[in-house]
Design a protein around this motif. Structure first.
Motif, mmCIF file in Angstrom:
data_model
loop_
_atom_site.group_PDB
_atom_site.id
_atom_site.type_symbol
_atom_site.label_atom_id
_atom_site.label_comp_id
_atom_site.label_asym_id
_atom_site.label_seq_id
_atom_site.Cartn_x
_atom_site.Cartn_y
_atom_site.Cartn_z
ATOM 1 N N MET A 1 35.857 30.087 42.195
ATOM 2 C CA MET A 1 36.006 30.070 40.521
ATOM 3 C C MET A 1 36.970 28.923 40.317
ATOM 4 S SD MET A 1 33.739 32.159 39.404
ATOM 5 C CE MET A 1 33.045 33.475 39.954
ATOM 6 N N GLU A 2 37.966 28.753 40.972
ATOM 7 C CA GLU A 2 39.026 27.843 40.619
ATOM 8 C C GLU A 2 38.429 26.339 40.782
ATOM 9 O OE1 GLU A 2 43.856 26.847 41.331
ATOM 10 O OE2 GLU A 2 42.832 27.862 42.934
ATOM 11 N N SER A 3 37.628 26.165 42.133
ATOM 12 C CA SER A 3 37.015 24.927 42.242
ATOM 13 C C SER A 3 36.135 24.574 41.423
ATOM 14 C CB SER A 3 36.631 25.051 43.734
ATOM 15 O OG SER A 3 35.404 25.841 44.065
ATOM 16 N N LEU A 4 35.413 25.308 40.851
ATOM 17 C CA LEU A 4 34.388 25.092 39.733
ATOM 18 C C LEU A 4 35.161 24.730 38.548
ATOM 19 C CD1 LEU A 4 31.861 28.007 40.324
ATOM 20 C CD2 LEU A 4 31.152 25.505 40.573
ATOM 21 N N TYR A 5 36.070 25.372 38.223
ATOM 22 C CA TYR A 5 37.058 25.045 37.141
ATOM 23 C C TYR A 5 37.496 23.669 37.269
ATOM 24 C CZ TYR A 5 40.783 25.227 33.694
ATOM 25 O OH TYR A 5 41.675 24.944 32.601
ATOM 26 N N ASN A 6 38.047 23.380 38.235
ATOM 27 C CA ASN A 6 38.766 22.074 38.660
ATOM 28 C C ASN A 6 38.013 20.795 38.715
ATOM 29 O OD1 ASN A 6 41.474 23.186 38.512
ATOM 30 N ND2 ASN A 6 41.533 23.594 40.561
ATOM 31 N N LYS A 7 36.636 20.976 39.103
ATOM 32 C CA LYS A 7 35.765 20.094 39.308
ATOM 33 C C LYS A 7 34.982 19.823 38.044
ATOM 34 C CE LYS A 7 32.723 17.101 41.139
ATOM 35 N NZ LYS A 7 32.892 16.121 41.640
ATOM 36 N N PRO B 1 31.194 32.168 32.471
ATOM 37 C CA PRO B 1 30.421 33.289 32.007
ATOM 38 C C PRO B 1 29.489 33.645 33.064
ATOM 39 C CG PRO B 1 29.721 31.477 30.510
ATOM 40 C CD PRO B 1 30.751 30.884 31.440
ATOM 41 N N CYS B 2 29.087 34.835 33.199
ATOM 42 C CA CYS B 2 28.172 35.340 34.437
ATOM 43 C C CYS B 2 27.054 36.139 33.868
ATOM 44 C CB CYS B 2 28.990 36.324 35.216
ATOM 45 S SG CYS B 2 30.206 35.686 36.032
ATOM 46 N N LEU B 3 25.768 35.854 34.399
ATOM 47 C CA LEU B 3 24.657 36.520 33.931
ATOM 48 C C LEU B 3 24.467 37.642 35.191
ATOM 49 C CD1 LEU B 3 24.431 33.963 32.549
ATOM 50 C CD2 LEU B 3 22.198 34.627 31.902
ATOM 51 N N LEU B 4 24.337 38.592 35.135
ATOM 52 C CA LEU B 4 24.223 39.816 36.119
ATOM 53 C C LEU B 4 22.455 39.687 36.665
ATOM 54 C CD1 LEU B 4 24.886 42.056 38.235
ATOM 55 C CD2 LEU B 4 24.331 43.662 36.118
ATOM 56 N N TRP B 5 22.212 39.388 37.807
ATOM 57 C CA TRP B 5 20.843 39.500 38.446
ATOM 58 C C TRP B 5 20.244 40.606 38.326
ATOM 59 C CZ3 TRP B 5 16.961 36.291 38.641
ATOM 60 C CH2 TRP B 5 15.788 36.854 39.475
ATOM 61 N N ASP B 6 19.038 40.914 37.835
ATOM 62 C CA ASP B 6 18.521 42.197 37.795
ATOM 63 C C ASP B 6 16.767 41.828 38.078
ATOM 64 O OD1 ASP B 6 17.023 44.547 36.807
ATOM 65 O OD2 ASP B 6 18.406 45.016 35.582
ATOM 66 N N ASN B 7 16.511 42.141 39.117
ATOM 67 C CA ASN B 7 15.156 41.805 39.738
ATOM 68 C C ASN B 7 14.068 43.291 39.477
ATOM 69 O OD1 ASN B 7 15.851 43.560 41.760
ATOM 70 N ND2 ASN B 7 15.517 41.997 43.457
ATOM 71 N N GLY B 8 14.755 44.190 38.815
ATOM 72 C CA GLY B 8 13.933 45.421 38.649
ATOM 73 C C GLY B 8 13.774 46.287 39.899
ATOM 74 N N VAL B 9 14.064 45.768 41.008
ATOM 75 C CA VAL B 9 13.991 46.688 42.392
ATOM 76 C C VAL B 9 14.796 48.015 42.027
ATOM 77 C CG1 VAL B 9 14.566 46.827 44.786
ATOM 78 C CG2 VAL B 9 13.304 44.563 43.544
ATOM 79 N N ASP B 10 14.237 49.276 42.269
ATOM 80 C CA ASP B 10 14.854 50.391 41.948
ATOM 81 C C ASP B 10 15.111 51.230 43.391
ATOM 82 O OD1 ASP B 10 12.235 51.244 42.803
ATOM 83 O OD2 ASP B 10 12.016 52.430 40.770
ATOM 84 N N HIS B 11 14.901 50.793 44.565
ATOM 85 C CA HIS B 11 15.463 51.433 45.501
ATOM 86 C C HIS B 11 17.040 50.974 45.906
ATOM 87 C CE1 HIS B 11 13.889 47.302 47.336
ATOM 88 N NE2 HIS B 11 15.033 47.635 48.076
ATOM 89 N N ILE C 1 36.805 34.281 46.424
ATOM 90 C CA ILE C 1 36.205 34.375 45.060
ATOM 91 C C ILE C 1 37.036 33.596 44.144
ATOM 92 C CG2 ILE C 1 35.785 35.823 42.982
ATOM 93 C CD1 ILE C 1 33.773 36.273 45.326
ATOM 94 N N ASP C 2 38.280 33.910 44.098
ATOM 95 C CA ASP C 2 39.133 33.163 43.393
ATOM 96 C C ASP C 2 39.256 31.636 43.620
ATOM 97 O OD1 ASP C 2 40.388 35.300 42.746
ATOM 98 O OD2 ASP C 2 42.066 35.505 43.996
ATOM 99 N N PHE D 1 34.853 40.266 40.267
ATOM 100 C CA PHE D 1 33.923 38.898 40.199
ATOM 101 C C PHE D 1 34.030 38.463 38.836
ATOM 102 C CE2 PHE D 1 30.429 35.990 39.908
ATOM 103 C CZ PHE D 1 30.386 35.303 41.229
ATOM 104 N N VAL D 2 33.696 39.203 37.856
ATOM 105 C CA VAL D 2 33.884 38.796 36.292
ATOM 106 C C VAL D 2 34.880 38.762 35.952
ATOM 107 C CG1 VAL D 2 32.952 39.852 34.042
ATOM 108 C CG2 VAL D 2 31.356 40.097 36.188
ATOM 109 N N HIS D 3 35.939 39.656 36.344
ATOM 110 C CA HIS D 3 37.309 39.182 35.846
ATOM 111 C C HIS D 3 37.584 38.065 36.150
ATOM 112 C CE1 HIS D 3 41.670 40.277 34.939
ATOM 113 N NE2 HIS D 3 41.808 39.717 36.142
ATOM 114 N N THR D 4 37.625 37.604 37.399
ATOM 115 C CA THR D 4 38.109 36.307 37.968
ATOM 116 C C THR D 4 37.138 35.280 37.342
ATOM 117 O OG1 THR D 4 38.530 37.413 40.255
ATOM 118 C CG2 THR D 4 38.383 34.966 40.203
ATOM 119 N N ALA D 5 35.901 35.177 37.123
ATOM 120 C CA ALA D 5 35.058 34.278 36.523
ATOM 121 C C ALA D 5 35.775 34.144 34.908
ATOM 122 C CB ALA D 5 33.838 34.677 36.399
ATOM 123 N N ASN D 6 36.075 35.170 34.270
ATOM 124 C CA ASN D 6 36.566 35.168 33.133
ATOM 125 C C ASN D 6 37.918 34.455 32.917
ATOM 126 O OD1 ASN D 6 34.243 36.456 31.940
ATOM 127 N ND2 ASN D 6 35.283 38.324 31.806
#
Length: 176
Positions: free
Chosen positions: A83-89, A133-143, A79-80, A123-128
């Motif tokens: 995020m670091e590769s996205l940052y550097n690129k 910034p991160c958007l949590l995926w919410d597809n509404g599936v409740d099981h 994960i580190d 994940f969010v701590h590392t991205a920060n």
């Protein structure tokens, strides 16, 4: 073609920010192969990526742990590195990046749910740390289990199974 088509419509589209993504929105492919298109407006392109790695934990709940607690694949260092590769690129070169989708499905046991919350917070701590910034995926599936990315009931606004609230709270506490 996309950039030119949007810009040609005029109005706010003439200079709005446009999100460009790699094939399948994979962070690795955004680093290794994505080339931003030409744009007549300076500094208005962003890179958008998605991540559900490791998939067998984050996407299917077939694995009940991840990282240092897991005998399977992806660990915290991966994960580190992502995020670091996205940052550097991109970011150091003046191109903003955002995680347009990420998450981990609701796990089936209390122990696995604790891993889910740890994963989301990490994940969010590392991205920060890298300004992503991160958007949590919410597809509404409740099981519970595979494809269960429902955190808020889209019809009522209530939390899904109370696990939704705990997951979001883990994210909110990620930088404490």
């Amino acid at each position: 073609t996309f950039v030119d088509a949007v810009r040609a419509t005029g109005g706010h589209n003439a200079d709005r920010c446009l999100a460009i993504t790699s094939y399948y929105a994979k962070p690795r492919w955004a680093v290794e192969g994505l080339q931003l298109p030409e744009d007549c407006v300076e500094n208005r392109l962003l890179v958008a990526v998605h991540s559900y790695d490791p998939w067998w934990f984050a996407g299917t709940a077939e694995q009940t742990s991840w990282g240092k607690n897991s005998p399977y694949g992806t660990d915290e260092q991966e994960i580190d590195r992502m995020m670091e590769s996205l940052y550097n690129k991109w970011i150091v070169n003046g191109v903003p990046v955002y995680m347009g989708e990420f998450g981990a499905v609701h796990q089936l046991t209390d122990e696995a749910r604790a891993e889910q919350y740890r994963y989301l917070a990490y994940f969010v701590h590392t991205a920060n740390r890298f300004g992503i910034p991160c958007l949590l995926w919410d597809n509404g599936v409740d099981h519970l289990g595979e494809d269960a990315f429902g955190f808020i009931n889209h019809g009522t606004g209530d939390w899904v199974h109370n696990y939704g609230q705990a997951a979001v709270q883990a994210i909110l506490n990620a930088n404490e």
